[in-house]
Scaffold this active site. Structure first.
Site, short mmCIF file in Angstrom:
data_model
loop_
_atom_site.label_atom_id
_atom_site.label_comp_id
_atom_site.label_asym_id
_atom_site.label_seq_id
_atom_site.Cartn_x
_atom_site.Cartn_y
_atom_site.Cartn_z
N LYS A 79 97.72 20.68 80.69
CA LYS A 79 96.60 20.26 79.83
C LYS A 79 95.89 21.48 79.26
O LYS A 79 95.78 22.49 79.95
CB LYS A 79 95.57 19.50 80.67
CG LYS A 79 95.93 18.07 80.98
CD LYS A 79 94.77 17.39 81.70
CE LYS A 79 95.18 16.01 82.18
NZ LYS A 79 95.43 15.07 81.08
N ARG A 131 101.08 6.88 86.13
CA ARG A 131 101.93 5.68 86.18
C ARG A 131 103.08 5.84 87.17
O ARG A 131 103.62 4.85 87.68
CB ARG A 131 102.42 5.34 84.76
CG ARG A 131 103.32 6.34 84.14
CD ARG A 131 103.45 6.15 82.63
NE ARG A 131 102.29 6.70 81.92
CZ ARG A 131 102.11 6.63 80.61
NH1 ARG A 131 103.01 6.01 79.85
NH2 ARG A 131 101.05 7.15 80.03
N1 BES Z 1 94.41 11.51 83.75
C1 BES Z 1 94.92 11.47 82.45
C2 BES Z 1 94.19 10.49 81.53
C3 BES Z 1 92.74 10.76 81.24
C4 BES Z 1 92.35 11.37 80.06
C5 BES Z 1 91.75 10.31 82.10
C6 BES Z 1 91.03 11.58 79.78
C7 BES Z 1 90.42 10.52 81.82
C8 BES Z 1 90.05 11.16 80.67
C9 BES Z 1 96.39 11.04 82.49
O1 BES Z 1 97.11 11.44 83.59
C10 BES Z 1 97.05 11.68 81.31
O2 BES Z 1 97.08 12.88 81.27
N2 BES Z 1 97.57 10.88 80.40
C11 BES Z 1 98.24 11.38 79.25
C12 BES Z 1 99.45 10.51 78.99
C13 BES Z 1 100.34 11.01 77.87
C14 BES Z 1 100.97 12.32 78.26
C15 BES Z 1 101.37 9.96 77.61
C16 BES Z 1 97.28 11.33 78.07
O3 BES Z 1 96.52 10.38 77.99
O4 BES Z 1 97.26 12.25 77.28
MG MG Z 2 97.95 13.36 83.40
#
Ligand code: BES
Ligand code: MG
Ligand code: ZN
Length: 479
Positions: free
Chosen positions: A258, A332
């Site tokens: 990230k 997931r």
């Molecule tokens: N934990 C994150 C989602 C999240 C984002 C929670 C902002 C709270 C605030 C999750 O694990 C994630 O990183 N999801 C990705 C999925 C994508 C790579 C398909 C996302 O939302 O960018």
């Molecule tokens: Mg994530």
């Protein structure tokens, strides 16, 4: 702060609406109104000290015809804050019966608003900015059935205890709240209430074949924990609700790292698990005659030489293979095994999962609503009904069949991001999870936007909100 039924304090609070004509106990009420010093707007307060040094405080509740539970919660939240800043130790409210508002619900909404006003997370602040002076608040429930009023009050207190616990867990940074610590906290909090808490470590998780969960966990030095919390308090029923919570104690994104500005709040990525633990605390404290099993696959999504990589194909407890397109879509994967466990080992009759699952959810609904995805419209409807009683927003996302194939992989059975045209990330994440619940009625609640907020709103503080505890409690109680 204790909330008691009765009347015994120095400070007395009086309620006024925008159209209240007079309050005879507050001699200057008309003067205040005429000079617009107090108008009765929702949350407005005015303090009057009479000749005997007795405080009187006015609380505005807005327009009488707009009164509802949420308004009461918000008003009493403001009152609690005001009493505290006045360094008041105890206060009383004579609570009249309101038209169209259930008498018990009025008492519980007052208590909820007041308790919301006293929450702070300042354990890491050397100098505390908020000193809690309010020790006792008396609700004079007037011509209500006192026994029923007491039950309503007790119930509100248990719900708020669950919400406080959820907030405390979410606000805790990842350096202290590791998977082991999360499991320990769950045990400490829930076992004294009669919840059986079983904690499985890495080896046992391996034996259970939770390959998807382990693929995420392997990149961290912190050992994963699989936490099962059983509250079985209705021996006469075969019904068993499983509450499954995402328990990422930190989400760096893994090799699909990230950017730093999206990473800094990822200590909150165990928000779903905190909601499950908090809800169980409320349910067990209230001794609801229900069977509820909480399940959390807790781990950290981090990077080391063994961490899983984009392009990997991994297994799962269900035997389905998964193409990992993005290691940041880790939630997931952990949930896939936790849901399968709920369906096959717990043999749940219904499943609800809670997860800070997608950034797309924040884009779609901001911090205002939780997104719902389901395989069962009736269950979704019941949850939305419960959320309305709780004053929380849940939005049922659409399920068009076109979305289904987007989680099917060309290289494996499933893919952990969506394939094809972009968008609808919250829905496709939910549909991915749907492959791991068999045909058991299931609702997925994405709390990515609502579990932790930057801007405080009504009685929700900045930071962890404890969202969905009250919705789930209300759902469990009534179903
Ligand atoms: N934990 C994150 C989602 C999240 C984002 C929670 C902002 C709270 C605030 C999750 O694990 C994630 O990183 N999801 C990705 C999925 C994508 C790579 C398909 C996302 O939302 O960018
Ligand atoms: Mg994530
Ligand atoms: Zn995550």
């Amino acid at each position: 702060m204790k909330i008691l039924l009765g009347s015994d304090s120095d400070v007395k609070a009086y309620l006024a609406f925008e159209n209240t004509e007079d309050i005879k106990e507050v001699a200057i009420f008309n003067y205040l109104k005429e000079n617009k010093l107090f108008t009765g707007k929702l949350g407005e307060t005015y303090v009057d000290i009479d000749g005997n040094g007795k405080h009187k405080i006015l609380l505005g509740l807005g327009k009488a015809e707009e009164l509802n539970h949420e308004v009461i919660r918000e008003g009493f939240f403001k009152l609690g804050k005001a009493l505290n800043s006045l360094k008041v130790k105890s206060a009383t409210i004579d609570l009249p019966k309101f038209e169209d508002i259930c008498s018990k619900k009025a008492v519980s909404s007052v208590a909820e608003g007041l308790l919301h006003s006293q929450y702070v997370f300042d354990k890491y602040k050397s100098e505390k900015e908020f000193t809690k002076t309010l020790e006792t608040f008396y609700i004079n429930a007037l011509d209500r059935d006192q026994e029923k009023a007491q039950l309503a009050l007790d119930e509100a207190v248990s719900i708020m205890e669950g919400i406080y616990l959820t907030r405390d867990l979410v606000n805790e940074p990842a350096i202290t709240l590791t998977p082991v610590e999360l499991a320990k906290r769950a045990k400490e909090e829930l076992e004294p209430l009669g919840v059986k808490v079983t904690i499985y470590g890495k080896e046992e998780i391996e034996k259970m074949n939770m390959k998807a969960f382990l693929s995420v966990a392997v990149g961290s030095e912190n050992e994963p924990q699989f936490i099962v919390m059983e509250y079985l308090n209705d021996k006469t029923s075969d019904e068993k609700l499983a509450l499954v919570g995402k328990g990422l104690t930190y989400d760096t994104g893994g090799y699909s790292l990230k950017p730093s500005t999206s990473m800094d709040t990822m200590f909150t990525d165990m928000g779903g698990s905190a909601t499950v633990i908090g809800t169980l605390k409320s349910v067990a404290t209230s001794k609801l005659n229900k069977n509820v099993v909480g399940i959390v696959a807790a781990c950290e999504n981090s990077i080391n030489g063994k961490a899983y990589k984009p392009g990997d194909i991994i297994g799962s407890m269900a035997g389905k293979t998964i193409e990992v397109k993005n290691t940041d879509a880790e939630g997931r994967l952990t949930l896939a095994d936790a849901l399968w466990y709920a369906a096959t080992e717990v043999k749940a009759s219904k499943i609800i999962d809670l997860a800070t699952l997608t950034g797309a959810c924040v884009v779609a609904l901001s911090d205002v609503a939780t997104a719902g995805v389901t395989n069962n419209e009736d269950l979704m409807r019941e949850i939305i009904k419960a959320s309305k009683r709780a004053g929380e927003n849940v939005w049922h996302m659409p399920h068009f069949k076109e979305y289904d194939k987007r989680v099917l992989s060309d290289r494996a059975d499933l893919i952990n991001t969506s394939k094809g045209p972009m968008g609808a990330g919250t829905i496709t994440a939910g549909l991915f999870l749907g492959h791991f619940v068999k045909d058991i009625p299931w609702v997925h609640l994405d709390i990515a936007g609502t579990a932790y907020i930057d801007t405080p709103r009504t009685y929700l503080p900045k930071g962890a909100t404890g969202i969905a505890v009250s919705t789930l409690y209300n759902y469990i109680k009534c179903n």
